[in-house]
Enzyme design. Structure first.
Site, PDB file in Angstrom:
ATOM      1  N   ARG A   1       9.360  19.819  20.373  1.00 56.79           N
ATOM      2  CA  ARG A   1       9.299  21.277  20.458  1.00 56.79           C
ATOM      3  C   ARG A   1       7.867  21.802  20.397  1.00 56.79           C
ATOM      4  NH1 ARG A   1      12.992  22.787  15.828  1.00 56.79           N
ATOM      5  NH2 ARG A   1      13.376  20.571  15.544  1.00 56.79           N
TER       6      ARG A   1
ATOM      7  N   GLU B   1      11.792  17.172   6.897  1.00 58.44           N
ATOM      8  CA  GLU B   1      12.816  17.827   6.071  1.00 58.44           C
ATOM      9  C   GLU B   1      14.122  17.044   6.070  1.00 58.44           C
ATOM     10  OE1 GLU B   1      13.981  21.831   7.180  1.00 58.44           O
ATOM     11  OE2 GLU B   1      14.723  22.264   5.175  1.00 58.44           O
TER      12      GLU B   1
HETATM   13  O1  LIG Z   1       7.354  19.979   8.403  1.00 52.67           O
HETATM   14  P1  LIG Z   1       8.341  18.876   8.642  1.00 52.67           P
HETATM   15  O2  LIG Z   1       9.279  18.664   7.475  1.00 52.67           O
HETATM   16  O3  LIG Z   1       7.687  17.601   9.055  1.00 52.67           O
HETATM   17  O4  LIG Z   1       9.309  19.333   9.826  1.00 52.67           O
HETATM   18  C1  LIG Z   1       8.855  19.977  10.992  1.00 52.67           C
HETATM   19  C2  LIG Z   1       9.100  19.149  12.215  1.00 52.67           C
HETATM   20  O5  LIG Z   1      10.513  18.942  12.405  1.00 52.67           O
HETATM   21  C3  LIG Z   1      10.873  19.343  13.725  1.00 52.67           C
HETATM   22  O6  LIG Z   1      10.780  18.309  14.639  1.00 52.67           O
HETATM   23  P2  LIG Z   1      11.919  17.209  14.873  1.00 52.67           P
HETATM   24  O7  LIG Z   1      11.511  15.959  14.161  1.00 52.67           O
HETATM   25  O8  LIG Z   1      13.255  17.764  14.513  1.00 52.67           O
HETATM   26  O9  LIG Z   1      11.791  16.880  16.413  1.00 52.67           O
HETATM   27  P3  LIG Z   1      11.924  17.685  17.799  1.00 52.67           P
HETATM   28  O10 LIG Z   1      10.711  18.576  17.926  1.00 52.67           O
HETATM   29  O11 LIG Z   1      11.892  16.567  18.777  1.00 52.67           O
HETATM   30  O12 LIG Z   1      13.199  18.488  17.829  1.00 52.67           O
HETATM   31  C4  LIG Z   1       9.849  20.416  14.082  1.00 52.67           C
HETATM   32  O13 LIG Z   1       9.738  20.575  15.492  1.00 52.67           O
HETATM   33  C5  LIG Z   1       8.585  19.883  13.464  1.00 52.67           C
HETATM   34  O14 LIG Z   1       7.921  18.947  14.312  1.00 52.67           O
HETATM   35  N1  LIG Z   2      15.155  23.894   9.174  1.00 52.05           N
HETATM   36  C1  LIG Z   2      14.613  23.531  10.352  1.00 52.05           C
HETATM   37  N2  LIG Z   2      14.922  24.200  11.490  1.00 52.05           N
HETATM   38  C2  LIG Z   2      14.377  23.838  12.684  1.00 52.05           C
HETATM   39  N3  LIG Z   2      13.526  22.809  12.807  1.00 52.05           N
HETATM   40  C3  LIG Z   2      13.205  22.126  11.702  1.00 52.05           C
HETATM   41  N4  LIG Z   2      12.354  21.084  11.504  1.00 52.05           N
HETATM   42  C4  LIG Z   2      12.376  20.768  10.194  1.00 52.05           C
HETATM   43  N5  LIG Z   2      13.188  21.573   9.517  1.00 52.05           N
HETATM   44  C5  LIG Z   2      13.710  22.443  10.437  1.00 52.05           C
END
Ligand SMILES: O=P(O)(O)OC[C@H]1O[C@H](OP(=O)(O)OP(=O)(O)O)[C@H](O)[C@@H]1O
Ligand SMILES: Nc1ncnc2[nH]cnc12
Length: 171
Positions: free
Chosen positions: A58, A95
């Site tokens: 994302r 998270e």
């Molecule tokens: O601060 P944090 O606890 O590390 O979480 C934030 C990360 O989690 C999500 O990515 P995700 O791993 O879900 O991957 P995506 O972007 O491929 O959906 C979001 O896009 C951030 O990169």
């Molecule tokens: N609560 C949340 N919603 C969307 N993206 C996330 N990446 C990590 N935590 C998230």
């Protein structure tokens, strides 16, 4: 414009107890997306970056148009096993899962000013891992930026550069 009006909140995704902040609705709304990118560019321009780094997946959606707006290069911080050539990796906890990020070892010129961009800051695990990687390959990381910050998780405490968020959720 209140950009929060364009974020969809989905309970119990991707697992029970997580409230997921979905940017799909923001991306799909032409005016709201223009405003989002305008505000990101205004915050980021101050640092005079050479390069914008986006975090898969994302984060790419935010970082690539930001780089275009600022006239900067764009580089990718990716999930493991996707980048050709020499790479460096870092494993961390986010998270809701353990994850690894990877970057090409020649991604930046030594000393280039880099802003790291993601859609959302939760625990800060992804952002701080990405900053560590960028420093390993010689970047001068000058700031971090995201659309959404989950302030109650205190992710910014793990990050030693200025963090810019367009909106914060405090609970
Ligand atoms: O601060 P944090 O606890 O590390 O979480 C934030 C990360 O989690 C999500 O990515 P995700 O791993 O879900 O991957 P995506 O972007 O491929 O959906 C979001 O896009 C951030 O990169
Ligand atoms: N609560 C949340 N919603 C969307 N993206 C996330 N990446 C990590 N935590 C998230």
């Amino acid at each position: 414009m209140d950009l929060k009006d364009h974020i969809r909140e989905i309970p119990d995704f991707p697992k029970p107890g997580i409230l997921f902040y979905d940017i799909s609705t923001l991306l799909a709304h032409a005016d709201a997306w223009q405003v989002t990118m305008g505000r990101m560019a205004k915050a980021a321009r101050v640092y005079q970056p050479d390069v914008i780094a986006g975090v898969e997946s994302r984060g790419f959606l935010v970082a690539a148009p930001l780089a275009l707006k600022l006239g900067c290069g764009f580089i990718m911080v990716r999930k493991p096993g996707k980048l050709p050539g020499g790479t460096v990796t870092h494993t961390y906890q986010n998270e809701y899962r353990e994850d690894t990020v990877e970057i090409q070892d020649n991604a930046v010129e030594p000393g280039q000013r880099v802003i790291v961009v993601d859609d959302l800051l939760a625990t800060g695990g992804t952002m701080s891992a990405s900053i560590s990687l960028l420093r390993k390959v010689g970047a001068d990381v000058c700031a971090a930026a995201c659309i959404i910050e989950l302030g109650f998780l205190k992710g910014r405490d793990a990050i030693d550069v200025p963090v810019h968020a367009l909106m914060t959720y405090d609970s």
